[in-house]
Design a protein around this motif. Structure first.
Motif, PDB file in Angstrom:
ATOM      1  N   VAL A  68       0.821  -1.246  -0.009  1.00 60.32           N
ATOM      2  CA  VAL A  68      -0.132  -0.188  -0.152  1.00 60.32           C
ATOM      3  C   VAL A  68       0.788   1.207   0.094  1.00 60.32           C
ATOM      4  O   VAL A  68       0.494   2.077  -0.704  1.00 60.32           O
ATOM      5  CB  VAL A  68      -0.958   0.075   1.063  1.00 60.32           C
ATOM      6  CG1 VAL A  68      -1.648   1.557   1.284  1.00 60.32           C
ATOM      7  CG2 VAL A  68      -2.083  -1.176   1.280  1.00 60.32           C
ATOM      8  N   ASN A  69       1.924   1.317   0.858  1.00 58.64           N
ATOM      9  CA  ASN A  69       2.705   2.266   1.154  1.00 58.64           C
ATOM     10  C   ASN A  69       3.413   2.828  -0.196  1.00 58.64           C
ATOM     11  O   ASN A  69       3.912   4.018  -0.438  1.00 58.64           O
ATOM     12  CB  ASN A  69       3.779   2.388   2.445  1.00 58.64           C
ATOM     13  CG  ASN A  69       2.974   2.428   3.488  1.00 58.64           C
ATOM     14  OD1 ASN A  69       1.715   2.844   3.760  1.00 58.64           O
ATOM     15  ND2 ASN A  69       3.306   1.524   4.520  1.00 58.64           N
ATOM     16  N   ASN A  71       2.812   1.718  -3.485  1.00 56.68           N
ATOM     17  CA  ASN A  71       2.066   1.452  -4.411  1.00 56.68           C
ATOM     18  C   ASN A  71       2.299   0.268  -5.251  1.00 56.68           C
ATOM     19  O   ASN A  71       2.427   0.123  -6.603  1.00 56.68           O
ATOM     20  CB  ASN A  71       2.085   2.885  -5.391  1.00 56.68           C
ATOM     21  CG  ASN A  71       1.542   4.113  -5.016  1.00 56.68           C
ATOM     22  OD1 ASN A  71       0.578   4.009  -4.514  1.00 56.68           O
ATOM     23  ND2 ASN A  71       2.342   5.236  -4.945  1.00 56.68           N
ATOM     24  N   ALA A 115      -7.379  -4.190   1.947  1.00 50.11           N
ATOM     25  CA  ALA A 115      -6.354  -2.952   1.518  1.00 50.11           C
ATOM     26  C   ALA A 115      -6.834  -2.339   0.319  1.00 50.11           C
ATOM     27  O   ALA A 115      -6.545  -1.351   0.276  1.00 50.11           O
ATOM     28  CB  ALA A 115      -4.909  -3.878   1.474  1.00 50.11           C
ATOM     29  N   ARG A 118      -9.250  -0.152   1.245  1.00 52.70           N
ATOM     30  CA  ARG A 118      -8.987   1.182   1.800  1.00 52.70           C
ATOM     31  C   ARG A 118      -8.029   2.087   0.718  1.00 52.70           C
ATOM     32  O   ARG A 118      -8.091   3.445   0.601  1.00 52.70           O
ATOM     33  CB  ARG A 118      -7.861   0.827   2.888  1.00 52.70           C
ATOM     34  CG  ARG A 118      -8.609   0.099   4.119  1.00 52.70           C
ATOM     35  CD  ARG A 118      -7.840   0.231   5.401  1.00 52.70           C
ATOM     36  NE  ARG A 118      -6.603  -0.630   4.978  1.00 52.70           N
ATOM     37  CZ  ARG A 118      -6.406  -1.800   5.522  1.00 52.70           C
ATOM     38  NH1 ARG A 118      -7.709  -2.539   5.805  1.00 52.70           N
ATOM     39  NH2 ARG A 118      -5.385  -2.519   5.136  1.00 52.70           N
ATOM     40  N   LYS A 119      -7.349   1.234  -0.316  1.00 52.39           N
ATOM     41  CA  LYS A 119      -6.611   2.122  -1.179  1.00 52.39           C
ATOM     42  C   LYS A 119      -7.376   2.972  -2.102  1.00 52.39           C
ATOM     43  O   LYS A 119      -7.150   3.982  -2.661  1.00 52.39           O
ATOM     44  CB  LYS A 119      -5.573   1.033  -1.774  1.00 52.39           C
ATOM     45  CG  LYS A 119      -4.699   1.799  -2.945  1.00 52.39           C
ATOM     46  CD  LYS A 119      -3.733   2.387  -2.345  1.00 52.39           C
ATOM     47  CE  LYS A 119      -2.606   2.891  -3.329  1.00 52.39           C
ATOM     48  NZ  LYS A 119      -1.341   3.933  -2.797  1.00 52.39           N
ATOM     49  N   ASP A 120      -8.523   2.199  -2.450  1.00 54.00           N
ATOM     50  CA  ASP A 120      -9.396   2.725  -3.329  1.00 54.00           C
ATOM     51  C   ASP A 120     -10.245   3.914  -2.770  1.00 54.00           C
ATOM     52  O   ASP A 120     -10.433   5.106  -3.538  1.00 54.00           O
ATOM     53  CB  ASP A 120     -10.880   1.845  -3.863  1.00 54.00           C
ATOM     54  CG  ASP A 120     -10.218   0.874  -4.607  1.00 54.00           C
ATOM     55  OD1 ASP A 120      -9.304   1.053  -5.517  1.00 54.00           O
ATOM     56  OD2 ASP A 120     -10.974  -0.258  -4.841  1.00 54.00           O
ATOM     57  N   THR A 122      -8.647   5.910  -0.606  1.00 52.90           N
ATOM     58  CA  THR A 122      -7.593   6.933  -0.610  1.00 52.90           C
ATOM     59  C   THR A 122      -7.647   7.555  -1.842  1.00 52.90           C
ATOM     60  O   THR A 122      -7.252   8.623  -2.007  1.00 52.90           O
ATOM     61  CB  THR A 122      -6.390   6.127   0.069  1.00 52.90           C
ATOM     62  OG1 THR A 122      -6.533   5.718   1.062  1.00 52.90           O
ATOM     63  CG2 THR A 122      -5.135   7.156   0.169  1.00 52.90           C
ATOM     64  N   ASN A 123      -7.463   6.557  -3.035  1.00 52.22           N
ATOM     65  CA  ASN A 123      -7.330   7.041  -4.349  1.00 52.22           C
ATOM     66  C   ASN A 123      -8.515   8.127  -4.493  1.00 52.22           C
ATOM     67  O   ASN A 123      -8.371   8.959  -5.313  1.00 52.22           O
ATOM     68  CB  ASN A 123      -7.272   5.913  -5.195  1.00 52.22           C
ATOM     69  CG  ASN A 123      -5.976   5.202  -5.241  1.00 52.22           C
ATOM     70  OD1 ASN A 123      -5.066   5.809  -4.788  1.00 52.22           O
ATOM     71  ND2 ASN A 123      -6.056   4.039  -5.758  1.00 52.22           N
TER      72      ASN A 123
END
Length: 365
Positions: A68-69, A71, A115, A118-120, A122-123
C-alpha cells in the motif's frame, strides 16, 4: 508434516515467471519479493504444523502495508497466495492441516481485499483533491492570459498533482491552421525535478521533431514522458512534455486543455494589445495632424484678416486717389475751357488786329 522438498523453489520460479510475463514494465524488486515469499512459506509451514499461531497473518499484513505504502501490486500478491495454495494443498495431511491452511489463505485474501478497498478510498479522496487542484489551476490559468505569468504559475501548481517535470514549448508560427506541424519551436518553460531550469534564449529554439532543445535532451533521455498537443480548435499552438505522476489520464488531458485555452487567450491578448497600440498611435497621429491643421488654419485666417485689412486700406487709397483724379480732371477741364476761351480771344484779337492794320493802311494811303 508437509514434505517441503522442492515446493518452495517451485513456488518462487512460478512467481519469477509471472513477474517477467506481466509486470516487467513495473519497477519490482524480484529478490525482495522472493525473499518475502521464502520467509512467508516457512511461517506458513510452522503454523500449519501448529508450532506457532497468528505469525503468518501478522507477517502477511506487514507485507500488504508495504504494498500500500509503495504503490505495489495487489494482483501480484493475489497470484502468490493462489500459487502457494495450489502447490501446497496436495501435500497437506489430515483435515486439521487443510482446515488451518484454508483459513490462512482466506484471511490473506480478505486482508488483500480490505487493503484494496482502503486504497480505493484513499485514491478517491486523492482524486477529489486533484480535481480541486485542477479547478484551482483552471482558475489561475484563466486569470493569467499572460505568457510570463503562465510560466510562473505552472511550477507552483504541477507539484500539487505529483507532476515533477514539465517541458512547455510553443511553435514559432502559432496560427497554423493547415494541419501541418511548424518546423521550429521555442522552449518557454523547463521544469525538472520540481526545479525551474533557466535556458538562454539563443538555445531555446529547436526543430519541433526533436521535442526539446539540444541542451535539454540529456534531461529527458532516461525518463518516460507523456506528450500532449496544445491547440485551440484548428489553431496549433505547441506541445507539452509531462513526466507521469498520477495514474489518472484525465489529469494530463485537463492540463493540456487548460494550457491550450490560456495560451490562446494570451495570443488573443497580444493581438488585442497590438491593435490597441496601433489604434492609440493612429489616434495620436490624427490628433497631431488635427493640431497642425488647426494651427495652420489660424495662420491662414490671420493672413486673410491681414489681407482684408490691407485691401480695405487699398480701397480707401484708391477712393482717395479717385477723388484726387476727379479734382485734377476738373482742373484740367477748367484749364481746357480757359485755354479755349483764350484761343477765342486770340482769334478775335487777331481779327481785330487785321482790321486795325487795314484801317492804318487806309490812313497811310
Amino acid at each position: 508434516m508437509i514434505k517441503t522438498t522442492g515446493l518452495k523453489k517451485k513456488i518462487i520460479k512460478k512467481i519469477e515467471k509471472y513477474i517477467y510475463d506481466y509486470h516487467s514494465h513495473e519497477k519490482i524488486d524480484i529478490k525482495e519479493i522472493t525473499g518475502q515469499v521464502d520467509v512467508l512459506f516457512d511461517i506458513f509451514l510452522k503454523e500449519v504444523g501448529r508450532r506457532v499461531s497468528g505469525a503468518f497473518i501478522t507477517r502477511f499484513n506487514e507485507i500488504i502495508r508495504d504494498v500500500v505504502n509503495n504503490n505495489g501490486s495487489f494482483d501480484l500478491w493475489n497470484y502468490i497466495v493462489s500459487e502457494m495454495r495450489t502447490i501446497t494443498s496436495p501435500h497437506l495431511r489430515g483435515g486439521s492441516q487443510i482446515h488451518i491452511a484454508n483459513d490462512l489463505w482466506q484471511q490473506a485474501r480478505v486482508n488483500i481485499a480490505d487493503a484494496v478497498h482502503r486504497k480505493d478510498l484513499t485514491n478517491n479522496f486523492n482524486t477529489l483533491q486533484k480535481i480541486d487542484v485542477l479547478r484551482n489551476i483552471s482558475s489561475n490559468l484563466i486569470t493569467n492570459y499572460n505568457q510570463d505569468n503562465l510560466i510562473k504559475v505552472l511550477p507552483e501548481v504541477l507539484p500539487k498533482l505529483d507532476i515533477e517535470s514539465c517541458f512547455l514549448s510553443l511553435y514559432e508560427k502559432e496560427s497554423q491552421t493547415d494541419g501541418k506541424v511548424p518546423e521550429w519551436s521555442r522552449l518557454i518553460l523547463a521544469f525538472k525535478n520540481n526545479q525551474v531550469i533557466n535556458i538562454d534564449d539563443t538555445e531555446a529554439r529547436f526543430l519541433s521533431r526533436d521535442l526539446v532543445p539540444a541542451c535539454m535532451r540529456s534531461e529527458i533521455k532516461s525518463c518516460f514522458y507523456i506528450i500532449e498537443s496544445l491547440h485551440f480548435q484548428d489553431v496549433q499552438l505547441g506541445f507539452v512534455l509531462l513526466k507521469p505522476g498520477p495514474k489518472e489520464g484525465y489529469i494530463y488531458e485537463s492540463i493540456s486543455s487548460q494550457l491550450s485555452a490560456a495560451l490562446y487567450g494570451s495570443l488573443i491578448m497580444q493581438e488585442r494589445s497590438y491593435v490597441k497600440e496601433l489604434l492609440e498611435n493612429t489616434l495620436n497621429s490624427m490628433k497631431n495632424k488635427a493640431s497642425t491643421v488647426s494651427y495652420n488654419s489660424k495662420n491662414i485666417s490671420n493672413h486673410v484678416s491681414g489681407i482684408s485689412t490691407s485691401m480695405e486700406g487699398v480701397v480707401a487709397s484708391i477712393e482717395k486717389i479717385s477723388r484726387h483724379i476727379t479734382t485734377v480732371i476738373n482742373i484740367i477741364s477748367n484749364a481746357v475751357a480757359v485755354t479755349n476761351n483764350a484761343k477765342n480771344d486770340i482769334i478775335n484779337l487777331t481779327d481785330n488786329s487785321k482790321k486795325i492794320s487795314e484801317v492804318v493802311d487806309i490812313i497811310n494811303d
